[in-house]
Scaffold this motif. Structure first.
Motif, mmCIF file in Angstrom:
data_model
loop_
_atom_site.group_PDB
_atom_site.id
_atom_site.type_symbol
_atom_site.label_atom_id
_atom_site.label_comp_id
_atom_site.label_asym_id
_atom_site.label_seq_id
_atom_site.Cartn_x
_atom_site.Cartn_y
_atom_site.Cartn_z
ATOM 1 N N SER A 15 1.020 -1.204 0.059
ATOM 2 C CA SER A 15 0.163 -0.048 -0.173
ATOM 3 C C SER A 15 0.976 1.220 0.057
ATOM 4 C CB SER A 15 -0.929 -0.177 1.286
ATOM 5 O OG SER A 15 -1.755 -1.040 1.247
ATOM 6 N N LEU A 16 0.468 2.305 -0.632
ATOM 7 C CA LEU A 16 0.997 3.738 -0.490
ATOM 8 C C LEU A 16 -0.009 4.428 -0.164
ATOM 9 C CD1 LEU A 16 3.445 5.744 -1.476
ATOM 10 C CD2 LEU A 16 1.983 5.771 -3.736
ATOM 11 N N LEU A 17 0.613 5.342 0.844
ATOM 12 C CA LEU A 17 -0.482 6.367 1.635
ATOM 13 C C LEU A 17 0.136 7.835 1.060
ATOM 14 C CD1 LEU A 17 -0.734 3.840 3.416
ATOM 15 C CD2 LEU A 17 -1.218 5.480 5.188
ATOM 16 N N ARG A 18 -0.595 8.655 0.852
ATOM 17 C CA ARG A 18 -0.414 9.802 0.160
ATOM 18 C C ARG A 18 -1.315 11.139 0.827
ATOM 19 N NH1 ARG A 18 1.200 10.415 -5.002
ATOM 20 N NH2 ARG A 18 1.612 8.318 -5.303
ATOM 21 N N LEU A 19 -0.889 12.232 0.734
ATOM 22 C CA LEU A 19 -1.597 13.172 1.309
ATOM 23 C C LEU A 19 -2.480 13.892 -0.036
ATOM 24 C CD1 LEU A 19 -2.551 15.456 3.564
ATOM 25 C CD2 LEU A 19 -0.419 16.732 2.912
ATOM 26 N N GLU A 20 -3.673 13.860 0.247
ATOM 27 C CA GLU A 20 -4.535 14.554 -0.745
ATOM 28 C C GLU A 20 -5.699 15.492 -0.325
ATOM 29 O OE1 GLU A 20 -7.908 12.277 -2.911
ATOM 30 O OE2 GLU A 20 -6.285 12.080 -4.468
ATOM 31 N N HIS A 21 -5.211 16.713 -0.391
ATOM 32 C CA HIS A 21 -6.118 17.883 0.179
ATOM 33 C C HIS A 21 -5.714 17.827 1.959
ATOM 34 C CE1 HIS A 21 -7.131 19.087 -3.679
ATOM 35 N NE2 HIS A 21 -7.395 18.071 -3.740
ATOM 36 N N VAL A 26 -5.347 6.192 0.313
ATOM 37 C CA VAL A 26 -4.621 4.684 0.384
ATOM 38 C C VAL A 26 -4.869 4.220 -0.954
ATOM 39 C CG1 VAL A 26 -4.725 2.341 1.507
ATOM 40 C CG2 VAL A 26 -5.289 4.562 2.581
ATOM 41 N N GLU A 27 -3.607 3.733 -1.658
ATOM 42 C CA GLU A 27 -3.642 3.061 -3.165
ATOM 43 C C GLU A 27 -3.040 1.921 -2.951
ATOM 44 O OE1 GLU A 27 -1.439 5.726 -5.371
ATOM 45 O OE2 GLU A 27 -2.737 7.571 -5.155
ATOM 46 N N GLN A 28 -3.432 1.102 -3.673
ATOM 47 C CA GLN A 28 -2.838 -0.379 -3.933
ATOM 48 C C GLN A 28 -2.678 -0.440 -5.486
ATOM 49 O OE1 GLN A 28 -4.317 -3.895 -2.134
ATOM 50 N NE2 GLN A 28 -2.153 -4.325 -1.610
ATOM 51 N N ASP A 29 -1.253 -0.821 -6.103
ATOM 52 C CA ASP A 29 -1.249 -0.893 -7.323
ATOM 53 C C ASP A 29 -1.605 0.462 -8.267
ATOM 54 O OD1 ASP A 29 -0.009 -3.358 -7.044
ATOM 55 O OD2 ASP A 29 -2.042 -4.298 -7.286
ATOM 56 N N GLY A 30 -1.667 1.600 -7.775
ATOM 57 C CA GLY A 30 -2.039 2.775 -8.484
ATOM 58 C C GLY A 30 -3.461 2.991 -8.225
ATOM 59 N N GLU A 31 -4.378 2.240 -7.727
ATOM 60 C CA GLU A 31 -5.526 2.472 -7.456
ATOM 61 C C GLU A 31 -6.205 2.933 -6.192
ATOM 62 O OE1 GLU A 31 -8.403 -0.429 -9.009
ATOM 63 O OE2 GLU A 31 -6.941 -1.350 -10.338
ATOM 64 N N LEU A 32 -6.898 3.763 -5.949
ATOM 65 C CA LEU A 32 -7.578 4.223 -4.839
ATOM 66 C C LEU A 32 -8.443 3.231 -4.292
ATOM 67 C CD1 LEU A 32 -8.274 6.619 -3.055
ATOM 68 C CD2 LEU A 32 -10.382 6.989 -4.269
ATOM 69 N N ARG A 33 -7.782 2.852 -2.905
ATOM 70 C CA ARG A 33 -8.595 1.784 -1.968
ATOM 71 C C ARG A 33 -9.461 2.407 -0.864
ATOM 72 N NH1 ARG A 33 -8.753 -2.820 -4.890
ATOM 73 N NH2 ARG A 33 -6.716 -3.217 -5.405
ATOM 74 N N ALA A 34 -8.955 3.695 -0.369
ATOM 75 C CA ALA A 34 -9.802 4.122 0.727
ATOM 76 C C ALA A 34 -9.206 5.775 0.647
ATOM 77 C CB ALA A 34 -9.650 3.492 1.760
ATOM 78 N N ARG A 35 -10.148 6.658 1.517
ATOM 79 C CA ARG A 35 -9.742 7.945 1.925
ATOM 80 C C ARG A 35 -10.235 8.256 3.046
ATOM 81 N NH1 ARG A 35 -11.638 12.620 -0.386
ATOM 82 N NH2 ARG A 35 -9.530 13.576 -0.265
ATOM 83 N N PHE A 36 -9.304 8.928 4.131
ATOM 84 C CA PHE A 36 -9.538 9.025 5.450
ATOM 85 C C PHE A 36 -9.267 10.742 5.612
ATOM 86 C CE2 PHE A 36 -8.301 4.652 5.021
ATOM 87 C CZ PHE A 36 -9.637 3.925 5.543
#
Length: 190
Positions: A15-21, A26-36
């Motif tokens: 998984s890759l966690l990044r700041l979005e606004h 939370v992304e996995q293989d470039g796809e959005l899996r969740a937002r918190f």
């Protein structure tokens, strides 16, 4: 109004966690899996091979939100906490109290007294709401025993006895716990 915050645990390898606004993406293989939303998070725990962008780590540090990395087996690897909060004089007083055995058992006695009062109240509330045969008597019996421990706590003069009373009260509470369960009791029975 106090808003309780959660800790985000990310267990999925890769998984890759990044700041979005103002949210963690939370992304996995470039796809959005969740937002918190960050406002709902007190911290983030990454278990195993989980990555975070520097922007997210920096934002968490700036906000005072902890970020913890654990290996696949759950062993601690690293932590980022950001600015230290709190009162240094309070921390100093806590350390001084820890060094004084008399003060330590007095504090422990007060903490355990609060814990016993709360567990006793939970059992008494459960007794008032009891519907199954035998639950009322069982809950009241264990509440009385915890009350006896609370009375004994008033005269205690050492830390080991305080710990013993706390352990005995915990045993009483968990012996009565099954009577607090109203639905699906079989799941709580060994």
């Amino acid at each position: 109004m106090l808003e309780l915050q959660n800790v985000l645990y990310v267990l999925t390898e890769g998984s890759l966690l990044r700041l979005e606004h103002d949210a963690v993406r939370v992304e996995q293989d470039g796809e959005l899996r969740a937002r918190f939303p960050l406002t709902h998070l007190a911290g983030i725990v990454a278990v195993g091979r989980v990555s975070m962008t520097p922007n997210l780590i920096g934002r968490c540090a700036a906000d005072g939100r902890s970020v913890v990395w654990l290996d696949r087996r759950g062993r601690f690897m690293a932590r980022v906490d950001g600015r230290t909060k709190g009162n240094v004089l309070l921390r100093r007083a806590q350390h001084l109290a820890l060094s004084d055995t008399t003060r330590t058992w007095q504090i422990a006695r007060q903490v355990v007294a609060g814990k016993l009062q709360n567990t006793r109240q939970v059992l008494l509330r459960g007794a008032r709401e009891a519907t199954a045969p035998g639950d009322l008597a069982r809950l009241e019996l264990h509440a009385v025993r915890i009350g006896d421990g609370l009375e004994h706590l008033r005269t205690v003069g050492d830390l080991e006895t305080v710990r013993g009373i706390e352990g005995a009260a915990a045993r009483e509470y968990f012996d009565a716990f099954g009577a607090l369960v109203r639905v699906d009791r079989e799941a709580f029975t060994p």
